[in-house]
Write a protein that holds these residues in place. Sequence first.
Motif, PDB file in Angstrom:
ATOM      1  N   LEU A  58       5.029   3.794   6.131  1.00 57.21           N
ATOM      2  CA  LEU A  58       4.227   2.612   5.963  1.00 57.21           C
ATOM      3  C   LEU A  58       5.350   1.176   5.898  1.00 57.21           C
ATOM      4  O   LEU A  58       5.825  -0.051   5.546  1.00 57.21           O
ATOM      5  N   ALA A  65       2.134   2.052  -3.560  1.00 53.34           N
ATOM      6  CA  ALA A  65       1.165   2.283  -4.827  1.00 53.34           C
ATOM      7  C   ALA A  65       0.820   3.313  -4.306  1.00 53.34           C
ATOM      8  O   ALA A  65       0.323   4.206  -5.492  1.00 53.34           O
ATOM      9  N   TYR A  66       0.868   3.901  -3.120  1.00 51.13           N
ATOM     10  CA  TYR A  66       0.393   5.130  -2.508  1.00 51.13           C
ATOM     11  C   TYR A  66       1.761   6.045  -3.312  1.00 51.13           C
ATOM     12  O   TYR A  66       1.186   7.196  -4.360  1.00 51.13           O
ATOM     13  N   MET A  67       3.305   6.057  -3.116  1.00 47.06           N
ATOM     14  CA  MET A  67       3.872   6.984  -3.646  1.00 47.06           C
ATOM     15  C   MET A  67       3.978   6.735  -4.989  1.00 47.06           C
ATOM     16  O   MET A  67       3.647   8.002  -5.502  1.00 47.06           O
ATOM     17  N   TYR A  68       3.747   5.616  -6.236  1.00 47.49           N
ATOM     18  CA  TYR A  68       3.388   5.734  -7.797  1.00 47.49           C
ATOM     19  C   TYR A  68       2.384   6.359  -8.236  1.00 47.49           C
ATOM     20  O   TYR A  68       2.298   6.963  -8.537  1.00 47.49           O
ATOM     21  N   ALA A  69       1.084   5.891  -7.216  1.00 44.93           N
ATOM     22  CA  ALA A  69       0.328   6.551  -7.540  1.00 44.93           C
ATOM     23  C   ALA A  69       0.091   8.516  -7.308  1.00 44.93           C
ATOM     24  O   ALA A  69      -0.592   8.813  -8.128  1.00 44.93           O
ATOM     25  N   SER A  70       0.708   9.221  -6.562  1.00 47.61           N
ATOM     26  CA  SER A  70       1.397  10.369  -6.366  1.00 47.61           C
ATOM     27  C   SER A  70       1.826  10.670  -7.656  1.00 47.61           C
ATOM     28  O   SER A  70       1.678  12.126  -7.226  1.00 47.61           O
ATOM     29  N   ASN A 100      -0.712  11.321 -10.677  1.00 47.72           N
ATOM     30  CA  ASN A 100      -1.593  12.210 -10.948  1.00 47.72           C
ATOM     31  C   ASN A 100      -0.672  13.964 -10.728  1.00 47.72           C
ATOM     32  O   ASN A 100      -1.362  15.078 -11.265  1.00 47.72           O
ATOM     33  N   ASP A 133       5.439  13.003  -0.569  1.00 50.28           N
ATOM     34  CA  ASP A 133       4.286  11.584  -0.335  1.00 50.28           C
ATOM     35  C   ASP A 133       5.257  10.568   0.090  1.00 50.28           C
ATOM     36  O   ASP A 133       5.218   9.088   0.230  1.00 50.28           O
ATOM     37  N   GLY A 192       0.628  -1.529   0.020  1.00 48.82           N
ATOM     38  CA  GLY A 192      -0.179   0.165  -0.325  1.00 48.82           C
ATOM     39  C   GLY A 192       0.921   1.357  -0.015  1.00 48.82           C
ATOM     40  O   GLY A 192       1.031   2.260  -0.652  1.00 48.82           O
ATOM     41  N   GLY A 193       1.751   1.453   0.742  1.00 46.55           N
ATOM     42  CA  GLY A 193       2.933   2.406   0.823  1.00 46.55           C
ATOM     43  C   GLY A 193       3.800   2.582  -0.456  1.00 46.55           C
ATOM     44  O   GLY A 193       3.343   3.422  -0.946  1.00 46.55           O
ATOM     45  N   GLY A 210       4.541   7.190   2.176  1.00 52.28           N
ATOM     46  CA  GLY A 210       4.826   5.934   1.300  1.00 52.28           C
ATOM     47  C   GLY A 210       5.646   5.546   2.414  1.00 52.28           C
ATOM     48  O   GLY A 210       5.700   3.734   2.162  1.00 52.28           O
TER      49      GLY A 210
END
Length: 295
Positions: free
Chosen positions: A274, A137-142, A145, A267, A134-135, A271
Motif C-alpha cells: 500500500l 497503520a495496518y502494519m502496526y496494528a497487526s 495484535n 502483514d 493506512g498501510g 502494508g
Amino acid sequence: MKLSHNQAVWLMVAVTLLWSTAGVVTRHLAYAQKFEVTFWRSFVTMLCLLVLLPAFKGRGVFGRMRREGAVLWFSGLCWCGMMTFFMVAIMLTTVANVLVTMALIPLLTALASSVLLGHRIALRTWLAIVAAGGGIAYMYASQLNQGISLAGTLVALCLTVAGAANWTINQYAQAHGRNVDLIPAVLIGAALSALLMLPLAWPFQASAHDMVLLIGLGVGQLAIPCVLVVVCARVLNATEVALLGLLEVIFGILLVWFGAGEVPTHDVLLGGSLVIGALVVNELLGWRSRAVLLS
C-alpha cells in the motif's frame, strides 16, 4: 563527473543497492550491539567524508561550511537523527518494517511543507498520504495484535520524521534563494551521531569480523552513496530520484531475506505494498501532469 541520463539512472540504481545493504550486513554481526553499530557506522562515514569532501568540493570547503549558517547545521542535525534512528531501528525490528516506514518520508515531507511553508498539496498526494498511512497503520496494528514489540517500528517512525524535517528545511532554504549542500550536512550528521553514540557504545565489543563489516557500512553503504546521489541529482529530476530511491525498499527486503533468512511477514508485505503503491502512483501522476503543462 558528467553523466548521460541513462548512466545517471543506472548509477542511481547502484546507489539504492548500496543503501539497501545495511540490513543484511547487520544481521551478520557477531558481538557489536546496537549503539556500537551506530557509532562505528557514523564514525567511519565521518572519516570517509573528511577525505571525499575536499576531493569533490576543494580545500576551502570547510571554511565555506562555517559560513553556511543555521540551515546547514539544522540539516546536519536531521542527518544525525536519520543515521542514529535507522541503525537502532534495524537492530530492534525487521529490516522490512524499517524500510517500509522510511518510504513515508516523501509524503510526510509534502504534508509538513503544506503546514509550515504553505505549499499546496495536490488531491493525488492527499490520496497517497491516506493510502500510505493506512498501510502503516495496518502494519502496526497487526504487530500489536500479535503481541510484537513496537519499539523498533516507533524508532523507525522517528527516523521518518527526521527525514521529512530535513527535506522540509531544504525546501525552505530553496524558497529563500539558498541551497543546502548535502555532503557537508551528512558530514555534520555523522560527526554528531558518533559523538552522541560514543558513551552508549563504550566499552566496545565488536570483533575483528564485526569491524570489517562496520567499516564497509560506513564507507560503502553511506559515505560513497551519499556522494554519488549528488552526482545523479545533477542529471535526474526530483521525481526520478524519488522513484528510483524506492528500490532501496525492494532491494533491502530481498537482500535480508535471501542473505540472512529474515522473511517478511504477510502483514508487512501487504502494508508495504500500500505504501509503495501510493508513492509510485503519486510520483507518476505528478510526472505526467508536469509533462502536460510543459508540452
